[in-house]
Design a protein around this motif. Structure first.
Motif, PDB file in Angstrom:
ATOM      1  N   ILE A  54       0.834  -1.206   0.000  1.00  0.00           N
ATOM      2  CA  ILE A  54       0.000   0.000   0.000  1.00  0.00           C
ATOM      3  C   ILE A  54       0.865   1.250   0.000  1.00  0.00           C
ATOM      4  N   ILE A  55       1.934   1.235   0.801  1.00  0.00           N
ATOM      5  CA  ILE A  55       2.850   2.383   0.823  1.00  0.00           C
ATOM      6  C   ILE A  55       3.453   2.600  -0.567  1.00  0.00           C
ATOM      7  N   ASN A  56       3.776   1.515  -1.246  1.00  0.00           N
ATOM      8  CA  ASN A  56       4.348   1.636  -2.591  1.00  0.00           C
ATOM      9  C   ASN A  56       3.352   2.245  -3.572  1.00  0.00           C
ATOM     10  N   ILE A  57       2.067   1.872  -3.436  1.00  0.00           N
ATOM     11  CA  ILE A  57       1.037   2.431  -4.323  1.00  0.00           C
ATOM     12  C   ILE A  57       0.917   3.942  -4.126  1.00  0.00           C
ATOM     13  N   CYS A  58       1.110   4.413  -2.904  1.00  0.00           N
ATOM     14  CA  CYS A  58       1.034   5.850  -2.637  1.00  0.00           C
ATOM     15  C   CYS A  58       2.100   6.618  -3.426  1.00  0.00           C
ATOM     16  N   PHE A  59       3.254   5.987  -3.632  1.00  0.00           N
ATOM     17  CA  PHE A  59       4.336   6.650  -4.368  1.00  0.00           C
ATOM     18  C   PHE A  59       4.104   6.652  -5.877  1.00  0.00           C
ATOM     19  N   PHE A  72      -4.060  -5.229  -9.196  1.00  0.00           N
ATOM     20  CA  PHE A  72      -4.898  -6.400  -9.462  1.00  0.00           C
ATOM     21  C   PHE A  72      -4.592  -7.532  -8.483  1.00  0.00           C
ATOM     22  N   VAL A  73      -3.377  -7.561  -7.945  1.00  0.00           N
ATOM     23  CA  VAL A  73      -3.019  -8.541  -6.927  1.00  0.00           C
ATOM     24  C   VAL A  73      -3.218  -7.970  -5.530  1.00  0.00           C
ATOM     25  N   THR A  74      -2.957  -6.685  -5.376  1.00  0.00           N
ATOM     26  CA  THR A  74      -3.029  -6.054  -4.056  1.00  0.00           C
ATOM     27  C   THR A  74      -4.435  -6.080  -3.484  1.00  0.00           C
ATOM     28  N   LEU A  75      -5.444  -5.840  -4.326  1.00  0.00           N
ATOM     29  CA  LEU A  75      -6.826  -5.804  -3.833  1.00  0.00           C
ATOM     30  C   LEU A  75      -7.262  -7.145  -3.226  1.00  0.00           C
TER      31      LEU A  75
END
Length: 383
Positions: A54-59, A72-75
């Motif tokens: 999640i932290i990586n998605i914020c970046f 698609f994998v994170t959810l």
């Protein structure tokens, strides 16, 4: 006749839950070694892995294509946190359901009734094998993707994630790589075990409706008043217990299914989009195919066995008409009338009472996934 042990059908799921730290010896977690093991494993592999992603998605948030390649994998992995929470929260309820399934009124009373259950059990085994196989393939290709495409030389991790240290230097890279593999496996096993358990609970309700229908057809074979009345009262009690069990099991998983359907809809659409921008017959391509099939089969299991519950429970009034009710005493006929009125509404497995688990819902989810895919494809084409 030898006693039919329903718990034998669930022993694999229960065994997996024990390994995953989701099945304590008692009704609740206590201050013991198993609780400590559960806390560490869930915090490290389920919550920790999701937190770093999640932290990586914020970046990378502004980049749509990069987000689509990750989310698609994170959810579905985020959903596993919710599944874990509701398994723990409803532990007493689950333990009670495991006790209830082996009660006498739920046991098949003849070999023909045992054989009646076998087709559903056989189908569950086959579809579960497909689900576990596709999930294993997704985990394998996720774990070996950097190795197969040669990016391991650049110290690329299986999944992009942020860590509070430099994960591209040795030996932190190797440790983080192994950590992600363990996290994939742990999260996938938690999701699939929970899904299988939910499918078994719905299969059990459907099987009990079959057994009840078979009993109702035979209640008036004897002319003796007390004989027919006692069997009929037994069927009424059986029906009440089926309704109670269905309501209790639905309390456990209705929130899980509700969120599962929304996440699966978006995940399938995003995965299909990723397939259009991925080179065929590569490790990433096989990862996407395996993952997409696993998600589709996952929601299909929910919808299929939920649909079976509705179909089989709707056959209860018909089973009464197939009995020799014309020979029944007038007192029993009056009771039959009230029982028929009560059985007119079939048992429906719902997700927060907003929609039901059925094949119609499954088709709607696939249509929604296609809409997600079309939207992403259009946005990329215009860009």
């Amino acid at each position: 006749m030898k006693t039919f042990n329903w718990k034998d059908i669930m022993k694999r799921s229960i065994f997996m839950l024990k390994i995953l730290g989701l099945w304590p010896p008692g009704d609740t977690y206590k201050f013991d070694f198993y609780s400590a093991y559960s806390f560490v494993s869930i915090a490290a592999f389920t919550c920790g892995h999701n937190f770093f992603q999640i932290i990586n998605i914020c970046f990378i948030f502004p980049d749509l294509e990069v987000i689509a390649a990750t989310i698609f994998v994170t959810l579905p992995e985020l959903l596993v946190i919710m599944k874990t929470y509701y398994v723990i929260q409803n532990m007493q309820l689950l333990k009670q359901l495991m006790v209830d399934i082996n009660q006498e009124h739920f046991e098949p009373r003849s070999l023909s009734q045992v054989e009646m259950i076998q087709p559903s059990l056989s189908f569950l085994r086959k579809i579960s094998t497909v689900l576990w196989s596709m999930s294993a393939g997704a985990v394998f290709f996720s774990a070996t993707y950097p190795i197969l495409d040669g990016s391991v030389k650049e110290h690329r991790l299986p999944r992009p994630a942020w860590y509070p240290y430099d994960a591209t230097v040795s030996p932190l890279y190797q440790i983080t790589y192994v950590y992600q593999i363990f996290s994939f496996t742990f999260i996938a096993a938690t999701a699939l075990t929970t899904d299988t358990l939910i499918a078994i609970l719905n299969l059990f309700v459907g099987a009990q409706c079959d057994i009840l229908c078979d009993d109702l057809k035979d209640i008036f074979r004897e002319d003796h008043l007390n004989f027919g009345r006692n069997k009929f009262l037994s069927c009424i009690r059986h029906h009440k217990e089926i309704l109670r069990f269905a309501d209790s099991s639905n309390i456990f998983f209705n929130r899980i299914v509700f969120v599962q359907f929304f996440i699966s809809t978006s995940s399938i659409g995003i995965t299909m989009f990723q397939l259009t921008v991925t080179e065929p017959l590569t490790s990433e391509f096989f990862l996407l195919v395996s993952f997409n099939i696993a998600i589709v089969v996952e929601i299909f299991i929910y919808c299929w066995f939920g649909n079976e519950v509705e179909l089989k429970s709707s056959a209860i009034p018909t089973a009464i008409f197939h009995s020799n009710w014309l020979k029944a005493h007038m007192i029993i006929k009056k009771d039959l009338r009230f029982f028929l009125m009560r059985c007119q509404r079939p048992i429906k497995v719902s997700a927060l009472n907003l929609f039901y688990l059925s094949l119609e819902t499954f088709v709607k989810i696939l249509r929604g996934s296609w809409s997600y895919f079309a939207l992403l494809n259009q946005a990329t084409f215009q860009k």
